[in-house]
Design an enzyme around this catalytic site. Structure first.
Site, PDB file in Angstrom:
ATOM      1  N   PHE A   6       0.820  -1.212   0.000  1.00  0.00           N
ATOM      2  CA  PHE A   6       0.000   0.000   0.000  1.00  0.00           C
ATOM      3  C   PHE A   6       0.857   1.266   0.000  1.00  0.00           C
ATOM      4  CE2 PHE A   6      -2.634  -3.208   2.034  1.00  0.00           C
ATOM      5  CZ  PHE A   6      -3.905  -2.968   1.525  1.00  0.00           C
ATOM      6  N   ASP A   7       0.418   2.244  -0.755  1.00  0.00           N
ATOM      7  CA  ASP A   7       0.879   3.625  -0.557  1.00  0.00           C
ATOM      8  C   ASP A   7       0.212   4.114   0.733  1.00  0.00           C
ATOM      9  OD1 ASP A   7       1.787   6.337  -1.246  1.00  0.00           O
ATOM     10  OD2 ASP A   7      -0.318   6.706  -1.706  1.00  0.00           O
ATOM     11  N   MET A   8       0.691   5.214   1.298  1.00  0.00           N
ATOM     12  CA  MET A   8       0.094   5.716   2.535  1.00  0.00           C
ATOM     13  C   MET A   8      -0.800   6.934   2.302  1.00  0.00           C
ATOM     14  SD  MET A   8       1.787   6.598   6.279  1.00  0.00           S
ATOM     15  CE  MET A   8       2.525   8.185   5.896  1.00  0.00           C
ATOM     16  N   ASP A   9      -0.214   8.075   1.954  1.00  0.00           N
ATOM     17  CA  ASP A   9      -0.993   9.313   1.803  1.00  0.00           C
ATOM     18  C   ASP A   9      -1.982   9.220   0.648  1.00  0.00           C
ATOM     19  OD1 ASP A   9       0.133  11.375   3.763  1.00  0.00           O
ATOM     20  OD2 ASP A   9       1.951  10.606   2.832  1.00  0.00           O
ATOM     21  N   ASP A 167      -3.119   5.698  -5.121  1.00  0.00           N
ATOM     22  CA  ASP A 167      -4.183   6.665  -5.396  1.00  0.00           C
ATOM     23  C   ASP A 167      -3.789   7.700  -6.435  1.00  0.00           C
ATOM     24  OD1 ASP A 167      -3.665   9.589  -3.799  1.00  0.00           O
ATOM     25  OD2 ASP A 167      -2.426   7.903  -3.208  1.00  0.00           O
TER      26      ASP A 167
END
Length: 213
Positions: A6-9, A167
């Protein structure tokens, strides 16, 4: 899939919208201007691309990237202290599901390890992750594939055994170039036709990933 990275922001936490606000504020503080479109282009952009991009936006060959970035981090942190950090819908549910089904959780973020760890502990997600990989650990940040390649190596998995969840366009490009099955959960913008070609899937919320595993 043996792991989901996963990416975070903007993917797990609802903070991407603040970069859109505080990059222009930081630029303005130092006498530069930044449009909303230019602010969006900064999402997940790592070294050495972010300094180049800001120098290009500013038009200043002597642009001091570290000074402007540190000011942006300061005013954004102050704001987050006031408003708190919100989770994206389905964040806890998807991480719990993956753990329960023996699928590894990893993170590949443009942040440094201190900030990523602090945020994840603050919002109660830290314990879900098997690996946390941050931009300073690799030579080139997103959109280069380095961070996803390194995340896969760390877990001793092939990229095609891993799903990447992003995202933003820069994050999608990074994961796609690494060879991961890339799923986008759009935050600030929808994928254009070129970006759609790189996607294994595009979903409205994190729990929709379950159908793609």
């Amino acid at each position: 899939m043996k792991a989901v990275i996963f990416d975070m922001d903007g993917t797990l936490i609802d903070t991407e919208k603040y970069y859109r606000v505080f990059w222009p504020k930081a630029m303005e503080h130092f006498g530069y201007t930044m449009t909303d479109e230019q602010a969006l282009s900064m999402r997940s952009l790592g070294q050495p691309y972010a300094p180049r991009r800001l120098k290009e936006i500013s038009g200043d060959p002597d642009f001091d990237y570290l000074t402007v970035r540190n000011f942006r981090k300061k005013i954004m942190e102050e704001h987050l202290e006031k408003v708190g950090i919100e989770l994206k819908p389905g964040a806890v549910e998807i991480l719990t599901y993956l753990k329960e089904h023996g699928i590894k959780n990893a993170m590949a973020t443009a942040n440094d390890l201190e900030r990523a760890t602090r945020y994840l502990k603050k919002i109660g997600l830290y314990q879900y992750f098997d690996e946390i990989v941050c931009a300073p650990m690799v030579e080139h940040g997103k959109p280069s594939p380095d961070i996803y390649c390194f995340a896969c190596e760390t877990m001793q998995l092939k990229p095609e055994e891993c799903m990447a969840v992003e995202d933003s366009p820069n994050g999608v490009i990074s994961a796609y170039k690494a060879g991961c099955k890339t799923v986008m959960v759009p935050d600030q913008t929808q994928p254009d036709e070129e970006l759609k070609k790189m996607l294994y899937g595009c979903v409205d919320k994190l729990t929709d990933i379950i159908d793609l595993l």
